[in-house]
Design a protein around this motif. Structure first.
Motif, short mmCIF file in Angstrom:
data_model
loop_
_atom_site.label_atom_id
_atom_site.label_comp_id
_atom_site.label_asym_id
_atom_site.label_seq_id
_atom_site.Cartn_x
_atom_site.Cartn_y
_atom_site.Cartn_z
N LEU A 108 0.87 -1.16 0.00
CA LEU A 108 0.00 0.00 0.00
C LEU A 108 0.91 1.22 0.00
N ASP A 109 0.94 1.92 -1.12
CA ASP A 109 1.77 3.11 -1.27
C ASP A 109 0.82 4.30 -1.41
N GLY A 110 0.42 4.86 -0.27
CA GLY A 110 -0.54 5.96 -0.27
C GLY A 110 -0.99 6.23 1.14
N THR A 111 -2.07 6.96 1.28
CA THR A 111 -2.58 7.28 2.61
C THR A 111 -3.78 6.41 2.94
N ILE A 112 -4.00 6.24 4.24
CA ILE A 112 -5.12 5.45 4.73
C ILE A 112 -5.98 6.33 5.61
N GLN A 113 -7.29 6.31 5.38
CA GLN A 113 -8.23 6.97 6.26
C GLN A 113 -9.15 5.89 6.81
N MET A 114 -9.06 5.66 8.12
CA MET A 114 -9.91 4.66 8.75
C MET A 114 -11.19 5.34 9.22
N ASN A 115 -12.30 4.83 8.77
CA ASN A 115 -13.60 5.39 9.12
C ASN A 115 -14.28 4.51 10.15
N ARG A 116 -15.03 5.12 11.03
CA ARG A 116 -15.82 4.36 11.99
C ARG A 116 -17.01 3.75 11.28
N THR A 117 -17.44 2.61 11.80
CA THR A 117 -18.65 2.01 11.25
C THR A 117 -19.84 2.83 11.71
N LYS A 118 -20.93 2.71 11.01
CA LYS A 118 -22.13 3.46 11.36
C LYS A 118 -22.71 3.00 12.69
N ASP A 119 -22.37 1.76 13.12
CA ASP A 119 -22.90 1.20 14.36
C ASP A 119 -22.27 1.83 15.59
N VAL A 120 -21.09 2.41 15.44
CA VAL A 120 -20.38 2.95 16.60
C VAL A 120 -20.86 4.36 16.86
N GLU A 121 -21.40 4.55 18.06
CA GLU A 121 -21.82 5.89 18.46
C GLU A 121 -21.23 6.17 19.83
N LEU A 122 -20.73 7.36 20.02
CA LEU A 122 -20.18 7.72 21.31
C LEU A 122 -21.30 8.17 22.23
N SER A 123 -21.32 7.61 23.44
CA SER A 123 -22.35 8.01 24.40
C SER A 123 -21.78 9.06 25.34
N THR A 124 -22.63 9.66 26.16
CA THR A 124 -22.14 10.68 27.09
C THR A 124 -21.25 10.07 28.14
N SER A 125 -21.51 8.81 28.52
CA SER A 125 -20.62 8.17 29.50
C SER A 125 -19.24 7.96 28.91
N THR A 126 -19.17 7.66 27.63
CA THR A 126 -17.88 7.52 26.97
C THR A 126 -17.18 8.87 26.93
N ASP A 127 -17.94 9.94 26.69
CA ASP A 127 -17.35 11.27 26.67
C ASP A 127 -16.75 11.62 28.03
N GLU A 128 -17.49 11.25 29.13
CA GLU A 128 -16.99 11.55 30.47
C GLU A 128 -15.71 10.78 30.74
N SER A 129 -15.66 9.49 30.37
CA SER A 129 -14.44 8.72 30.60
C SER A 129 -13.31 9.25 29.71
N ASN A 130 -13.63 9.77 28.54
CA ASN A 130 -12.61 10.36 27.69
C ASN A 130 -12.03 11.61 28.33
N ASP A 131 -12.88 12.40 29.03
CA ASP A 131 -12.39 13.58 29.72
C ASP A 131 -11.38 13.19 30.80
#
Length: 153
Positions: A108-131
């Motif tokens: 692979l000679d180029g750039t890679i952009q990894m996209n999240r699947t549509k099923d993955v959603e960040l919840s507010t509890s995840t946001d708090e743990s990220n903080d």
């Protein structure tokens, strides 16, 4: 003796094949699987899987659900699913995908952009743990910088 089936069988979607020794230039849009073993130049769009065979040389931008690359592609590949580069596969261009598999020997000679699947959603509890994680990371970063400065100074 035999009962007639009242179920109507639907014919499976036919795969599209560009055989080895064949050259094609243009745009291919399909709601079926596509396999290319020859030479192709243009754009490829499929709602299913695109397979680039070992003997294929493709100069194309490919958009598909999944792509299996065993030949050479010069262009970009965008998938909503998985990009698989086999040991003989070569991609000279960029990719955007949700899953990437590169076997040993694949290129692979180029750039890679990894996209999240549509099923993955960040919840507010995840946001708090990220903080909390972020503040812990910031403290560790500050400690590391201070240690580096004392070694240098």
């Amino acid at each position: 003796m035999f009962k007639e089936s009242k179920k109507k069988l639907s014919a499976p979607a036919m795969d599209t094949l560009l055989a080895n020794g064949t050259s094609f230039e243009g745009t291919v849009e399909a709601e079926a699987n596509i396999r290319i073993d020859g030479h192709f130049q243009g754009d490829i769009r499929s709602t299913r899987t695109v397979v680039i065979g070992e003997s294929a040389v493709v100069r194309s931008d490919i958009i598909a659900q999944d792509v299996i690359l065993a030949g050479k592609v010069f262009g970009s590949i965008t998938t909503e699913g998985r990009l698989t580069i086999t040991p003989t596969g070569e991609l000279y261009g960029n990719t955007a995908t949700t899953a990437l598999v590169i076997s040993e020997g694949g290129i692979l000679d180029g750039t890679i952009q990894m996209n999240r699947t549509k099923d993955v959603e960040l919840s507010t509890s995840t946001d708090e743990s990220n903080d909390e994680t972020q503040s812990s990371f910031s403290k560790n970063k500050e400690d590391s910088q201070a240690a580096l400065q004392s070694e240098a100074g």
